[in-house]
Design an enzyme around this catalytic site. Sequence first.
Site, mmCIF file in Angstrom:
data_model
loop_
_atom_site.group_PDB
_atom_site.id
_atom_site.type_symbol
_atom_site.label_atom_id
_atom_site.label_comp_id
_atom_site.label_asym_id
_atom_site.label_seq_id
_atom_site.Cartn_x
_atom_site.Cartn_y
_atom_site.Cartn_z
ATOM 1 C CB SER A 142 -0.873 -0.003 1.256
ATOM 2 O OG SER A 142 -1.496 1.244 1.477
ATOM 3 C CE1 TYR A 155 -4.461 -2.382 4.844
ATOM 4 C CE2 TYR A 155 -3.370 -0.269 4.531
ATOM 5 C CZ TYR A 155 -4.001 -1.381 4.010
ATOM 6 O OH TYR A 155 -4.170 -1.493 2.648
#
Length: 260
Positions: A142, A155
């Site tokens: 990401s 995350y």
Amino acid sequence: MSVRDKVSVVTGAASGIGKEIAIEFAKGGAKVVIADLNLDGAEAAAKELRDGGGRAMAVAMDVTSEEQVNAGIDKAASEFGGIDVLVSNAGIQHIAAVDELEYSWWKKMLAIHLDGAFLTTKACLKHMYSQGRGGSVIYMGSVHSKEASVLKAPYVTAKHGLEGLCRVVAKEGAQHKVRANLICPGFVRTPLVDKQIPEQARDLGISEEEVVKNVMLKNTVDGEFTTVQDVAQCAVFLAGFETNALTGQSLIVSHGWFME
């Protein structure tokens, strides 16, 4: 550069980004393995690919279970003749500030993203190394592999960790002609992101429209979400790039949100 006839395992592929990656691989002539916790969804996705002329099979896989991962990868290798590509895509999201984050969520997030990546990598490398034709390991990172955002501690931590794992696999796998890469998308309009919008609006005290415009897309060059097609095409490109020239590298797919 081609994925034709490559046995390609995509985790979390019953829906979202993973499913689109599976579709693109099938279009390119790959033999696609849909690995997902939701077996019914995986079977439906595999059938959809087969109905479109592709070659696909489904396996049930909780990526945090070593037993399920090994069984699923071995089944795929047996039926399709080895493993050439792993796209480690399975993931979830949870929104909470660090001081309010439950430890159980921290452990769950790291288990799915990091333990899952490790277990599937280890299981696939066994086949890639022994079959002698090399391979490609692709991790779904990401922009949060590169920078941080509030409310996303586990995350961000997990996505940073995937970059480290990718680089180690690139170095260890080179002698076996196995490459490793990290794809780093910006915000992709999937159910996972749709779920975050009201959660961030609540926690930040702003409207959902402001979350989209001023949080998610603020730093893009065009105010556009990254698409599942953007990400899928990058995965096919990396899987088909058969020299070590790009191994260990991250490919940021974010409409200019993050650049390096």
